[in-house]
Design a protein around this motif. Structure first.
Motif, PDB file in Angstrom:
ATOM      1  N   ILE A 199       0.861  -1.189   0.000  1.00 42.89           N
ATOM      2  CA  ILE A 199       0.000   0.000   0.000  1.00 42.89           C
ATOM      3  C   ILE A 199       0.893   1.233   0.000  1.00 42.89           C
ATOM      4  CG2 ILE A 199      -1.853   1.255   1.159  1.00 42.89           C
ATOM      5  CD1 ILE A 199      -2.749  -1.334   2.459  1.00 42.89           C
ATOM      6  N   ASP A 200       0.775   2.046  -1.085  1.00 43.74           N
ATOM      7  CA  ASP A 200       1.528   3.302  -1.179  1.00 43.74           C
ATOM      8  C   ASP A 200       0.682   4.396  -0.542  1.00 43.74           C
ATOM      9  OD1 ASP A 200       3.360   5.235  -1.874  1.00 43.74           O
ATOM     10  OD2 ASP A 200       2.557   5.518  -3.890  1.00 43.74           O
ATOM     11  N   THR A 201       1.252   5.140   0.408  1.00 43.49           N
ATOM     12  CA  THR A 201       0.468   6.106   1.194  1.00 43.49           C
ATOM     13  C   THR A 201       0.885   7.549   0.897  1.00 43.49           C
ATOM     14  OG1 THR A 201       2.035   6.063   3.034  1.00 43.49           O
ATOM     15  CG2 THR A 201       0.252   4.440   3.092  1.00 43.49           C
ATOM     16  N   PRO A 202       0.006   8.538   1.183  1.00 47.18           N
ATOM     17  CA  PRO A 202       0.395   9.953   1.017  1.00 47.18           C
ATOM     18  C   PRO A 202       1.411  10.372   2.085  1.00 47.18           C
ATOM     19  CG  PRO A 202      -2.001   9.693   1.161  1.00 47.18           C
ATOM     20  CD  PRO A 202      -1.389   8.399   1.593  1.00 47.18           C
ATOM     21  N   GLY A 203       2.133  11.470   1.796  1.00 48.25           N
ATOM     22  CA  GLY A 203       3.141  11.937   2.749  1.00 48.25           C
ATOM     23  C   GLY A 203       2.769  13.227   3.453  1.00 48.25           C
ATOM     24  N   HIS A 204       1.759  13.942   2.960  1.00 44.80           N
ATOM     25  CA  HIS A 204       1.419  15.236   3.556  1.00 44.80           C
ATOM     26  C   HIS A 204       0.570  15.047   4.801  1.00 44.80           C
ATOM     27  CE1 HIS A 204      -0.062  19.363   3.915  1.00 44.80           C
ATOM     28  NE2 HIS A 204       0.928  19.719   3.124  1.00 44.80           N
ATOM     29  N   VAL A 205       0.755  15.945   5.768  1.00 49.65           N
ATOM     30  CA  VAL A 205       0.055  15.863   7.055  1.00 49.65           C
ATOM     31  C   VAL A 205      -1.463  15.855   6.880  1.00 49.65           C
ATOM     32  CG1 VAL A 205       0.266  18.368   7.344  1.00 49.65           C
ATOM     33  CG2 VAL A 205      -0.198  16.951   9.320  1.00 49.65           C
ATOM     34  N   ASP A 206      -1.983  16.559   5.847  1.00 48.97           N
ATOM     35  CA  ASP A 206      -3.433  16.629   5.636  1.00 48.97           C
ATOM     36  C   ASP A 206      -4.046  15.273   5.295  1.00 48.97           C
ATOM     37  OD1 ASP A 206      -3.100  19.275   6.057  1.00 48.97           O
ATOM     38  OD2 ASP A 206      -4.118  19.956   4.249  1.00 48.97           O
ATOM     39  N   PHE A 207      -3.211  14.326   4.854  1.00 52.12           N
ATOM     40  CA  PHE A 207      -3.736  13.017   4.455  1.00 52.12           C
ATOM     41  C   PHE A 207      -3.269  11.903   5.401  1.00 52.12           C
ATOM     42  CE2 PHE A 207      -3.153  15.694   0.692  1.00 52.12           C
ATOM     43  CZ  PHE A 207      -4.481  15.838   0.315  1.00 52.12           C
ATOM     44  N   SER A 208      -2.961  12.279   6.652  1.00 54.45           N
ATOM     45  CA  SER A 208      -2.489  11.281   7.625  1.00 54.45           C
ATOM     46  C   SER A 208      -3.580  10.255   7.943  1.00 54.45           C
ATOM     47  CB  SER A 208      -2.001  11.960   8.904  1.00 54.45           C
ATOM     48  OG  SER A 208      -3.037  12.758   9.448  1.00 54.45           O
ATOM     49  N   TYR A 209      -4.859  10.632   7.733  1.00 56.50           N
ATOM     50  CA  TYR A 209      -5.967   9.686   7.946  1.00 56.50           C
ATOM     51  C   TYR A 209      -5.854   8.516   6.972  1.00 56.50           C
ATOM     52  CZ  TYR A 209     -10.779   7.995   8.530  1.00 56.50           C
ATOM     53  OH  TYR A 209     -11.883   7.230   8.771  1.00 56.50           O
ATOM     54  N   GLU A 210      -5.420   8.813   5.725  1.00 60.24           N
ATOM     55  CA  GLU A 210      -5.205   7.751   4.725  1.00 60.24           C
ATOM     56  C   GLU A 210      -4.117   6.794   5.218  1.00 60.24           C
ATOM     57  OE1 GLU A 210      -6.412   7.116   1.459  1.00 60.24           O
ATOM     58  OE2 GLU A 210      -8.020   8.521   1.870  1.00 60.24           O
ATOM     59  N   VAL A 211      -3.061   7.358   5.829  1.00 65.00           N
ATOM     60  CA  VAL A 211      -1.946   6.537   6.320  1.00 65.00           C
ATOM     61  C   VAL A 211      -2.422   5.623   7.448  1.00 65.00           C
ATOM     62  CG1 VAL A 211       0.378   6.566   7.309  1.00 65.00           C
ATOM     63  CG2 VAL A 211      -0.297   8.345   5.696  1.00 65.00           C
ATOM     64  N   SER A 212      -3.137   6.191   8.446  1.00 63.96           N
ATOM     65  CA  SER A 212      -3.574   5.385   9.594  1.00 63.96           C
ATOM     66  C   SER A 212      -4.539   4.284   9.153  1.00 63.96           C
ATOM     67  CB  SER A 212      -4.205   6.270  10.661  1.00 63.96           C
ATOM     68  OG  SER A 212      -5.340   6.935  10.146  1.00 63.96           O
ATOM     69  N   ARG A 213      -5.386   4.571   8.141  1.00 62.27           N
ATOM     70  CA  ARG A 213      -6.303   3.553   7.607  1.00 62.27           C
ATOM     71  C   ARG A 213      -5.529   2.428   6.938  1.00 62.27           C
ATOM     72  NH1 ARG A 213      -9.889   6.776   4.376  1.00 62.27           N
ATOM     73  NH2 ARG A 213      -9.193   5.443   2.722  1.00 62.27           N
ATOM     74  N   SER A 214      -4.502   2.800   6.158  1.00 60.53           N
ATOM     75  CA  SER A 214      -3.701   1.802   5.440  1.00 60.53           C
ATOM     76  C   SER A 214      -2.972   0.880   6.414  1.00 60.53           C
ATOM     77  CB  SER A 214      -2.680   2.493   4.532  1.00 60.53           C
ATOM     78  OG  SER A 214      -3.323   3.367   3.656  1.00 60.53           O
ATOM     79  N   LEU A 215      -2.482   1.458   7.534  1.00 59.62           N
ATOM     80  CA  LEU A 215      -1.718   0.662   8.500  1.00 59.62           C
ATOM     81  C   LEU A 215      -2.581  -0.415   9.155  1.00 59.62           C
ATOM     82  CD1 LEU A 215       0.526   3.357  10.244  1.00 59.62           C
ATOM     83  CD2 LEU A 215       1.017   1.973   8.243  1.00 59.62           C
ATOM     84  N   SER A 216      -3.918  -0.204   9.187  1.00 61.52           N
ATOM     85  CA  SER A 216      -4.809  -1.195   9.812  1.00 61.52           C
ATOM     86  C   SER A 216      -4.843  -2.499   9.023  1.00 61.52           C
ATOM     87  CB  SER A 216      -6.221  -0.621   9.922  1.00 61.52           C
ATOM     88  OG  SER A 216      -6.781  -0.459   8.633  1.00 61.52           O
TER      89      SER A 216
END
Length: 656
Positions: A126-143
């Motif tokens: 899963i490739d995730t965004p790097g900007h702080v505004d999209f940290s929700y995408e990162v936390s979802r991907s980590l699940s």
């Protein structure tokens, strides 16, 4: 005879297969998209050959522009998932906005098949965004993962979002593989970055992998580390079906396509499944994996990540964080995701009110794909019916607006961003009316009077700034100007400093990031996290036109900033409102006190043009009569502010 020979040649040409005509693709389309979009007619993959022990689910996390998407491209090439061509740039970034801006906005997944020491492995990336505004995408991907690849730029070193993403993975108790990218650059200093990683994250230097994703140097070693370091998912195929919906998109023809991670059991076409959230029953039409395009499979098994199409036609049916299970085999729903808290609010209105229903449909479909946006109905006397949208930040708001325009062809009016305030009520009458002692204020019209409030509260964030040490002085002055309180200061190495400040959210929401980049010549990085609310001296500022308040232009602001903001609004209104036949006083007021004023002069007829010489009293008489007429007109005249003037004042000023 000659005619028969020509006929035979003609038949032979007709029967021979014609070469396919070259396809003209737009330059922004990824190479992977050259394959047919439809999943029909593809050979189905047998996923039963990949037991749980040979599955690895991992994400790539990093700061903005540290090479996540480039590394993902190389991993896809090495595993043979996509053909190796020069056009493979940001293959997983499928949105037009991602290709135009060069950033990842949506987390995208892909399944890779890789053979290591004679064993075939299924790697779900899963490739995730790097900007702080999209940290929700990162936390979802980590699940949906058991480990992460933490990418750090060998030239820039650890940045603010690197720290934030590390702690997201650390708190989720995931295996972390540190990768130092861009070692081929002239100014790369991997030794310094290794020391930073060891000092900040307590990861031994020998565990770091040095690579160049662009050149493909040492990338194969990353895959080997993924297999060795990241554990397989803890689940069993014999258990009943339990699938987590971690993302979803809407297709006009097939309905909702849900991305799922299986935590137990198996799923196949024809299965009857139930949503734990809506309790509705569906029949599975198609299951498959993403490679990165949709690849249908016979079944999906526990531990695997893929997609399911089950005839969900309504966008509200596929809730992100929902649990799917088999009909008559209920399971305990998975915890899902913590509901995200919007940091920035803005009003969104259609340019033409006849487009209201089309915009409503577009918003529903886009919020299915971006569930971090909150939507509430709103209306304005000046702009008509619309919505109050909550975003995670300013870039998130801009990207959402751009996606509406590009994907749904919708033009909208977006008002200036605001933040949610709170008020602790002291009046028993108001507490009874609202049903609680503490209320949230999003719209200035709801701002309660100071006499009925014990204190006002404003949202705060804990900001992390990583900067070269020569810019510390300028950055400290900038933070103090934004009412920030310093909490910590740490030297990462001899050149870089990490500063922690407690900021009022309202002070950083519009132009703080631009000012920080400008002061530090682009070297400083910024990240923030929610830090709750704190007491503040807030006031409601009204804008008056000839003494009449204009409800749409009222704002909530800190008392220290009221004068400057009031003067700025009056100046913008003076430029936006058309001149009338009478003078207009534009005033900014706090209660009864006027704090700023601009005067819009009246159109004036030259009433003395017919006087050629003669007595001065004749001239004065005409001017006096004109002044009295203007005074009467001002008393009875109504200032009608045109809609485009409201739009110019209310909408976000990008050039500021």
């Amino acid at each position: 005879m000659a005619l028969a020979g020509r006929t035979a040649v003609w038949w032979a040409r007709l029967r021979s297969p014609r070469p396919a005509a070259p396809r003209c693709l737009p330059p922004w389309l990824p190479a992977a998209c050259e394959r047919p979009y439809s999943s029909r007619g593809k050979e189905k993959v047998d996923m039963s050959t990949y037991p749980v022990e040979s599955i690895r689910n991992f994400s790539i996390i990093a700061h903005v522009d540290h090479g996540k998407s480039t590394l993902a491209d190389r991993l896809l090439e090495i595993t043979g998932t996509i053909a190796k061509t020069d056009r493979n740039k940001q293959v997983l970034d499928k949105l037009q906005v991602e290709r135009e801006r060069g950033i990842t906005v949506k987390a995208q997944s892909a399944s890779l098949f890789y053979s290591h020491e004679g064993v075939n492995y299924l790697l779900n990336l899963i490739d995730t965004p790097g900007h702080v505004d999209f940290s929700y995408e990162v936390s979802r991907s980590l699940s949906a993962c058991q480990g992460v690849i933490l990418v750090v730029d060998a030239n820039e070193g650890i940045q603010a979002q690197t720290v934030a993403n590390f702690y997201l993975a650390f708190e989720a108790q995931l295996a972390i593989i540190p990768v130092i990218n861009k070692i081929d650059l002239k100014n790369a200093d991997p030794e310094r970055v290794e020391k930073q990683i060891e000092k900040l994250f307590d990861i031994p230097i020998e565990e770091c992998v040095r690579i160049s994703a662009k050149q493909g140097i040492n990338v194969e070693k990353v895959l080997q580390k993924v297999i060795e370091k990241i554990p397989p998912p803890q689940c069993n195929t014999a258990d009943p079906l339990k699938a987590l919906v971690f993302d979803s998109t809407f297709d006009h023809y097939r309905g909702v396509i849900a991305n799922i991670a299986l935590f137990g059991g198996e799923i196949q076409k024809g299965h009857k499944i139930v949503s734990a959230h809506t309790k509705k029953r569906y029949e599975v039409n198609e299951v498959g994996i993403l490679t990165p395009n949709e690849q249908p499979t016979h079944k999906l098994y526990a531990g695997q990540v893929g997609y399911v199409i089950a005839g969900m036609k309504d966008v509200t049916e596929a809730q992100i964080g929902d649990t799917l299970f088999l009909y008559k085999q209920p399971v305990e729903p998975l915890p899902g995701f913590k509901s995200v808290k919007p940091m920035v609010f803005a009003g969104m209105y259609p340019v033409d009110q006849t487009e209201y229903n089309n915009l409503k449909s577009a918003l529903e479909r886009l919020t299915l794909n971006d569930s971090s946006v909150t939507v509430h109905r709103d209306s304005s006397l000046a702009l008509g019916a619309g919505w109050r949208l909550g975003f995670l930040g300013l870039l998130h708001m801009e990207v959402f607006n751009q996606r509406l325009e590009q994907e749904y062809n919708m033009s909208v009016i977006l008002t200036a961003p605001t933040v949610p305030y709170k008020a602790v009520l002291s009046s028993p009458k108001l507490i009874k009316e609202y049903g609680e002692a503490e209320i949230t204020i999003i719209n200035p019209a709801q701002f309660p009077d100071k006499l009925s409030v014990s204190e006002y509260l404003e949202p705060t964030v804990l900001g992390t700034i990583v900067t070269p040490h020569e810019y510390i002085g300028k950055i400290i002055v900038l933070c103090q100007d934004r009412r920030a309180v310093q909490k910590d200061m740490l030297y990462i190495d001899e050149h870089r400093v990490m500063l922690k400040y407690l900021f009022p959210l309202n002070e950083i929401v519009v132009d703080f990031y631009d000012a920080l980049k400008s002061l530090s010549s682009g070297y400083a990085s910024f990240d923030y996290e929610d830090a709750g609310y704190q007491a503040a001296d807030l006031i409601k500022m009204d804008i008056l036109l000839n003494g009449n308040p204009v409800e749409e232009l009222a704002t909530i602001i800190h008392s220290d900033k009221a004068y400057a903001h009031g003067k700025f609004l009056c100046e913008r209104l003076k430029d936006a409102i058309p001149r009338q036949l009478f003078e207009i006083a534009i005033q900014a007021a706090i209660g009864k006190k006027i704090i700023a004023r601009e005067t819009l002069k009246a159109y004036r007829k030259n009433v003395v043009a017919k006087c050629y010489g003669g007595d001065i009293t004749r001239r004065m008489k005409l001017l006096k009569r004109q002044a009295e007429g203007k005074k009467l007109m001002r008393k009875i005249g109504n200032v009608e502010v045109p809609r485009d003037a409201f739009i110019r004042v209310l909408k976000r000023q990008t050039e500021k």
